[in-house]
Design a protein around this motif. Structure first.
Motif: not given
Length: 305
Positions: A276-305
């Motif tokens: 659909i075009g490069y200039n239609e690109s958007t952003y995804v921002v999520l908090e990284i969480k940890f299970d011990g040393e393992r990083p993971y993310i869970e999706y949220s509709e709202t940017a988690e800043i």
């Protein structure tokens, strides 16, 4: 205050679309400076700043086709545009810009991935500097570090001030990490080659509890894929086997950078426009969480800043 939604267009304080793709953030004098790709008109790299990461002020297009150039001790190609076979001017590509402040020189040093605007055969890094975080940059050209390819890239500054440049190399088959010189203006030594033949790109490095983490994606063009993570005790040491990060498309995103903030680690990523075009690109921002040393993310509709 803006409510930023993942996968939607974001707008700056003047109501214009934010173009900061493949970017990076630098905290300086109470502001987060956000640098990223802007392919509109004669622009290459834009800069925004924010105190709260909700409202962003446009500070200018810091690299354009008209940016002043100056050679330095590294033999480099200073061209910011060229003429194609039909005699028409053509832009080059400057992708994934990252900026660090060098305490030794008191300069803001920008590194990026350079291509010729036609194909991806150049595979170079590019360097620019300024006395200021948001204007006054001079472009110092592009080159292949120690003759190697350097495509999707990132910068990382360690706690002791040592800086590293990491980039996909050997036609993306491997990922190389170079230690930078004290002035951040050149690669001093190749310190690691990772994941031979595993085709990783879009690297993002951060440090937590003395461990070094890297997020990356597989090479599938503009299409999203399963992100992976790895951890190491040192930049130049052995890194763990790659493990999955996010879902099978990393929630439709590709890593840009990881921002440490208030004891948290924030995953900033691009959701590319693709067909659909490069200039239609958007952003995804999520908090990284940890299970011990393992990083993971869970999706949220709202940017988690």
């Amino acid at each position: 205050m803006n409510t930023l939604k993942n996968g939607e267009k974001w707008y700056d304080a003047d109501g214009n679309i934010i173009h900061a793709h493949g970017g990076h953030m630098l905290f300086c004098d109470g502001y987060y400076y956000w640098y990223g790709e802007n392919r509109t008109e004669n622009n290459y790299i834009s800069c925004y700043r924010s105190k709260d990461l909700k409202s962003f002020e446009f500070r200018g297009n810091i690299i354009t086709t008209d940016t002043p150039t100056a050679g330095y001790r590294v033999r480099s190609d200073l061209a910011l545009s060229h003429t194609d076979a039909d005699g028409k001017p053509r832009k080059v590509n400057l992708e994934r810009p990252k900026v660090l402040f060098c305490e030794h020189t008191k300069k803001y040093v920008l590194w990026a991935h350079y291509e010729n605007g036609v194909d991806y055969s150049a595979a170079r890094c590019a360097v620019a500097t300024s006395d200021y975080p948001d204007h006054g940059f001079t472009y110092h050209g592009s080159f292949n570090p120690f003759g190697d390819m350097a495509r999707d890239c990132t910068l990382f500054r360690d706690d002791d001030g040592t800086a590293y440049f990491a980039a996909a190399s050997r036609d993306n088959a491997d990922l190389h990490i170079w230690r930078l010189t004290r002035d951040f203006m050149n690669t001093e030594r190749l310190v690691n080659i990772l994941w031979q033949g595993e085709y990783r790109e879009a690297p993002a490095i951060f440090k937590k509890d003395g461990k070094y983490y890297m997020l990356s994606s597989y090479c599938t063009g503009w299409a999203p894929n399963q992100g992976k993570w790895s951890v190491a005790d040192s930049i130049d040491g052995s890194w763990s086997l790659l493990e999955n990060f996010g879902d099978e498309t990393t929630f439709g995103s590709q890593p840009a950078f990881v921002l440490p903030r208030d004891g948290k680690f924030i995953y900033f990523a691009d959701r590319w426009g693709g067909s659909i075009g490069y200039n239609e690109s958007t952003y995804v921002v999520l908090e990284i969480k940890f299970d011990g040393e393992r990083p993971y993310i869970e999706y949220s509709e709202t940017a988690e800043i």
